[in-house]
Write a protein that holds these residues in place. Structure first.
Motif, PDB file in Angstrom:
ATOM      1  N   TYR A 166       0.849  -1.197   0.000  1.00  0.00           N
ATOM      2  CA  TYR A 166       0.000   0.000   0.000  1.00  0.00           C
ATOM      3  C   TYR A 166       0.880   1.240   0.000  1.00  0.00           C
ATOM      4  CZ  TYR A 166      -3.904  -3.035   1.149  1.00  0.00           C
ATOM      5  OH  TYR A 166      -4.860  -4.026   1.110  1.00  0.00           O
ATOM      6  N   ASN A 207      -0.399   4.199   0.066  1.00  0.00           N
ATOM      7  CA  ASN A 207      -1.149   5.176   0.841  1.00  0.00           C
ATOM      8  C   ASN A 207      -1.491   4.573   2.204  1.00  0.00           C
ATOM      9  OD1 ASN A 207      -3.467   6.532   1.982  1.00  0.00           O
ATOM     10  ND2 ASN A 207      -3.785   7.520   0.001  1.00  0.00           N
ATOM     11  N   HIS A 255      -5.179   4.371   3.211  1.00  0.00           N
ATOM     12  CA  HIS A 255      -5.891   3.264   2.557  1.00  0.00           C
ATOM     13  C   HIS A 255      -5.577   1.938   3.261  1.00  0.00           C
ATOM     14  CE1 HIS A 255      -7.979   1.020  -0.483  1.00  0.00           C
ATOM     15  NE2 HIS A 255      -6.893   0.349  -0.797  1.00  0.00           N
ATOM     16  N   LYS A 303      -7.489   1.871   6.568  1.00  0.00           N
ATOM     17  CA  LYS A 303      -8.907   1.674   6.274  1.00  0.00           C
ATOM     18  C   LYS A 303      -9.190   0.221   5.895  1.00  0.00           C
ATOM     19  CE  LYS A 303     -10.705   5.196   4.302  1.00  0.00           C
ATOM     20  NZ  LYS A 303     -11.109   6.236   3.333  1.00  0.00           N
ATOM     21  N   THR A 304      -8.324  -0.357   5.067  1.00  0.00           N
ATOM     22  CA  THR A 304      -8.492  -1.752   4.640  1.00  0.00           C
ATOM     23  C   THR A 304      -8.311  -2.700   5.821  1.00  0.00           C
ATOM     24  OG1 THR A 304      -7.693  -1.192   2.430  1.00  0.00           O
ATOM     25  CG2 THR A 304      -7.667  -3.525   3.039  1.00  0.00           C
TER      26      THR A 304
END
Length: 139
Positions: A96, A98, A101, A104-105
């Protein structure tokens, strides 16, 4: 004639099983690459994207993207449990670019943030609070 047909079917099944194994091994090995894609994997194996997706779904019960995320989250959990590597660095290590992100994931998959998970695991493993921040007294 039946024996020949049976032999052909068995040979095709064996080839399909071998392809599936190689394909899943490749995805596991490259799931941490930030640029892994269905297109790249399909091209690498000479498959259509549709065929790739069908093979992954049939073998794992997950869609291609879900299977990649599962592999990434598994590695993230391992790094959170076993290392003190910063969350933003772990984010990069598991594919990732980011960190938001990634967080969040992770939270969507485990209902907890990576830092909360790490703290929870440190408490569970008895590693929290083992490094004292107090200075030793000079008595």
């Amino acid at each position: 004639m039946e024996d020949i047909c049976r032999e052909i079917i068995e040979r095709q099944k064996k080839q399909t099983d071998q392809l599936t194994q190689r394909l899943l091994e490749y995805i596991r090995a490259h799931s941490l690459d930030y640029d892994i894609s269905m297109e790249r994997v399909a091209d690498n194996f000479g498959l259509s994207i549709n065929r790739l997706c069908n093979i992954v779904k049939e073998a794992t019960n997950y869609a291609f993207r879900e299977y990649v995320v599962i592999n990434r989250m598994h590695k993230a959990k391992q790094l959170l449990e076993e290392t003190d590597i910063l969350i933003n660095e772990i984010s990069l290590m598991v594919g990732y670019s980011n960190v938001s992100h990634f967080i969040k994931t992770f939270k969507a998959n485990y209902n907890i943030t990576p830092s909360q998970y790490r703290t929870q695991m440190q408490v569970k493993l008895g590693r929290l609070g083992t490094h004292s921040t107090e200075l030793p007294s000079n008595h």
